[in-house]
Design an enzyme around this catalytic site. Structure first.
Site, short mmCIF file in Angstrom:
data_model
loop_
_atom_site.label_atom_id
_atom_site.label_comp_id
_atom_site.label_asym_id
_atom_site.label_seq_id
_atom_site.Cartn_x
_atom_site.Cartn_y
_atom_site.Cartn_z
N TYR A 54 58.47 13.70 21.10
CA TYR A 54 58.94 14.80 20.25
C TYR A 54 57.93 15.04 19.14
O TYR A 54 57.53 14.09 18.46
CB TYR A 54 60.30 14.48 19.63
CG TYR A 54 61.37 15.39 20.18
CD1 TYR A 54 61.30 16.76 19.92
CD2 TYR A 54 62.40 14.92 20.97
CE1 TYR A 54 62.25 17.61 20.46
CE2 TYR A 54 63.34 15.77 21.50
CZ TYR A 54 63.27 17.13 21.25
OH TYR A 54 64.20 17.99 21.78
N GLU A 56 58.02 18.16 16.83
CA GLU A 56 58.31 19.44 16.16
C GLU A 56 57.43 19.60 14.93
O GLU A 56 57.24 18.65 14.16
CB GLU A 56 59.79 19.49 15.74
CG GLU A 56 60.70 19.79 16.93
CD GLU A 56 62.15 19.46 16.62
OE1 GLU A 56 62.39 18.46 15.93
OE2 GLU A 56 63.02 20.20 17.09
N ASP A 201 48.13 42.19 24.89
CA ASP A 201 48.67 41.13 25.74
C ASP A 201 47.65 40.91 26.85
O ASP A 201 47.56 41.69 27.79
CB ASP A 201 50.02 41.59 26.29
CG ASP A 201 50.63 40.58 27.25
OD1 ASP A 201 49.95 39.61 27.61
OD2 ASP A 201 51.80 40.78 27.63
N THR A 228 49.11 34.36 28.61
CA THR A 228 49.51 33.19 29.37
C THR A 228 48.28 32.29 29.46
O THR A 228 47.16 32.72 29.19
CB THR A 228 49.93 33.54 30.81
OG1 THR A 228 48.79 34.12 31.47
CG2 THR A 228 51.08 34.53 30.84
N ARG A 237 50.93 26.23 33.27
CA ARG A 237 51.86 27.31 32.97
C ARG A 237 52.21 27.28 31.49
O ARG A 237 52.74 26.28 31.00
CB ARG A 237 53.11 27.04 33.81
CG ARG A 237 54.10 28.12 33.97
CD ARG A 237 54.85 27.93 35.29
NE ARG A 237 53.92 28.26 36.36
CZ ARG A 237 53.61 29.51 36.70
NH1 ARG A 237 54.16 30.53 36.11
NH2 ARG A 237 52.73 29.75 37.66
#
Ligand SMILES: *Cc1c(COP(=O)(O)O)cnc(C)c1O
Length: 422
Positions: A54, A56, A201, A228, A237
């Site tokens: 984790y 964050e 984009d 992406t 991905r």
């Protein structure tokens, strides 16, 4: 021996699916322009121990302890992304391209604000304001279009008129099914005239920009680019948001990605992005990007010689859009299914102002990023195009279709997916 020894021992059902997909990817030709093959190095990082952690927050500012190596790897990803796209700021935490766009909208807009984006049937993406997305309940999307679908030129005069009337806060460039380059200077000019952010984009063409095979919107003065990482950029991905120079914008974006919209970043995925960005910085990547374009041109030549209408008259990037219904009387869905049978994967696609339904439109969309990763050159790509045309013209002829399937299998064996690109 395969890569999935532990899965094989522990979970035969999932193993069967993994093996099936391995074989499908090895024996068929991937022409979906948004897909690619990543290196083993990218897969190793993506499957690494970082999935346990984790983290964050951002490097140096986390909510949990134990961040020595997460900070190290996220900083690498950020620095490499900045170098790759020649910009001041990068956020590497968004989970995909759609998430990157959502975070960008929420960071730069207030509910009710207007976005001027490309008409969806002219190549724009779902996240640019398709009515099926929740985004359209929050923001107001207005459109620009091509002046003529046979040349692909955008109607910049109409775009300026709409911008002046609708006062968008974002002028959005970018597409999923448009085979040409845009006039980036015009976008920036119009955005500045109405006091909007210029955003592109680059989901589809990020690798082409990184490899300098096409122009970068940042050179024309765009403020932000969303992307992406798994299409032409050939990474895992995921999503990416780049800010050219404004620290104020970059801060808004970071805050919106976390804690605004997401929780803990997928650090395994960020490690894999760092590896992919490292690959994209290597000299061989520029050759790859240039070859994608040459290969698309080789396919263009065959389609035009076969009198099949290509939207915009051809291609200047990695993808082509063919009006197979108009030219051959075969619907997009039928063409997709037929080509799947001979080992070619691509997708049906609406063409500009299509008279047919989205589930069975007039066109097919295909491109060269994945087969170029397989080291196909112009000669092989021309042959693939010939086989596609042949299959569509002989759709009832089982003997012919079997022969095409065999030739494609042979071609795939000759060009296995490489494990490393550097
Ligand atoms: C693919 C694509 C996206 C969405 O990316 P996901 O990772 O599937 O969410 C967004 N914008 C454009 C232009 C795309 O082509």
């Amino acid at each position: 021996m395969n890569d999935y020894g532990h899965v094989q021992k522990q979970d035969p059902e999932v193993f069967a699916a993994l093996e099936g997909e391995e074989q499908r990817e090895a024996e068929g030709l991937e022409l979906i322009p948004s897909e690619n093959y990543v290196s083993k190095a990218v897969r190793e990082a993506n499957g690494s121990v970082f999935t346990n952690k984790y983290s964050e927050g951002y490097p140096g500012k986390r909510y949990y302890g134990g961040q020595t190596f997460t900070d190290q790897v996220e900083t690498l990803a950020i620095d490499r992304a900045k170098k790759l796209f020649n910009c001041g700021y990068a956020n590497v935490q968004t989970l995909g391209g759609a998430n990157a766009n959502i975070a960008m909208y929420f960071a730069l807009l207030e509910p009710g604000d207007t976005v001027l984006g490309m008409d969806l049937s002219h190549g724009g993406h779902l996240t640019h304001g398709h009515p099926v997305t929740y985004l359209t309940k929050i923001f107001n999307f207005v459109r620009y279009k091509m002046k003529d679908p046979n040349t692909g030129e955008i109607d910049y005069d109409e775009m300026r008129e709409v911008a002046k009337k609708e006062k968008p806060k974002i002028v959005l460039a970018g597409y999923s099914a448009y085979p040409r380059e845009l006039n980036y200077e015009k976008f920036v000019e119009i955005a500045q005239e109405v006091g909007a952010y210029a955003v592109m984009d680059i989901a589809h063409i990020a690798g082409l920009i990184a490899g300098k095979a096409v122009k970068s919107p940042f050179d024309a003065g765009f403020d932000v680019m969303t992307s992406t990482t798994h299409k032409t950029l050939r990474g895992p991905r995921g999503g990416l948001i780049l800010t050219r120079e404004s620290e104020e914008i970059a801060k808004k974006i970071d805050k919106m990605v976390f804690p605004g919209l997401q929780g803990g970043p997928h650090m395994n995925n960020i490690a894999a992005k760092a590896v992919a960005f490292g690959e994209a910085l290597s000299p061989s990547f520029a050759l790859y990007a240039a070859q994608i374009l040459k290969n698309a041109k080789a396919m263009e030549k065959i389609f035009l010689a076969s009198s099949i209408r290509l939207l915009t008259g051809g291609t200047s990037n990695h993808l082509l859009l063919a009006d197979v219904f108009g030219s051959l009387g075969i619907g997009g869905q039928e063409a997709e299914t037929l080509l799947d049978r001979v080992g070619i994967t691509l997708n049906k696609n609406s063409i500009a102002d299509d008279t047919r339904k989205p589930m069975d439109p007039s066109g097919i969309r295909f491109g060269t990023p994945a087969i170029t990763t397989r080291k196909f050159g112009e000669q092989e790509c021309a042959r693939v195009a010939e086989l596609m045309v042949d299959a569509m013209k002989n759709k009832g002829d089982d003997t012919k279709l079997s022969a095409i399937r065999e030739e494609i299998r042979t071609l795939c064996k000759k060009f296995p997916v490489p494990e490393s690109f550097v």
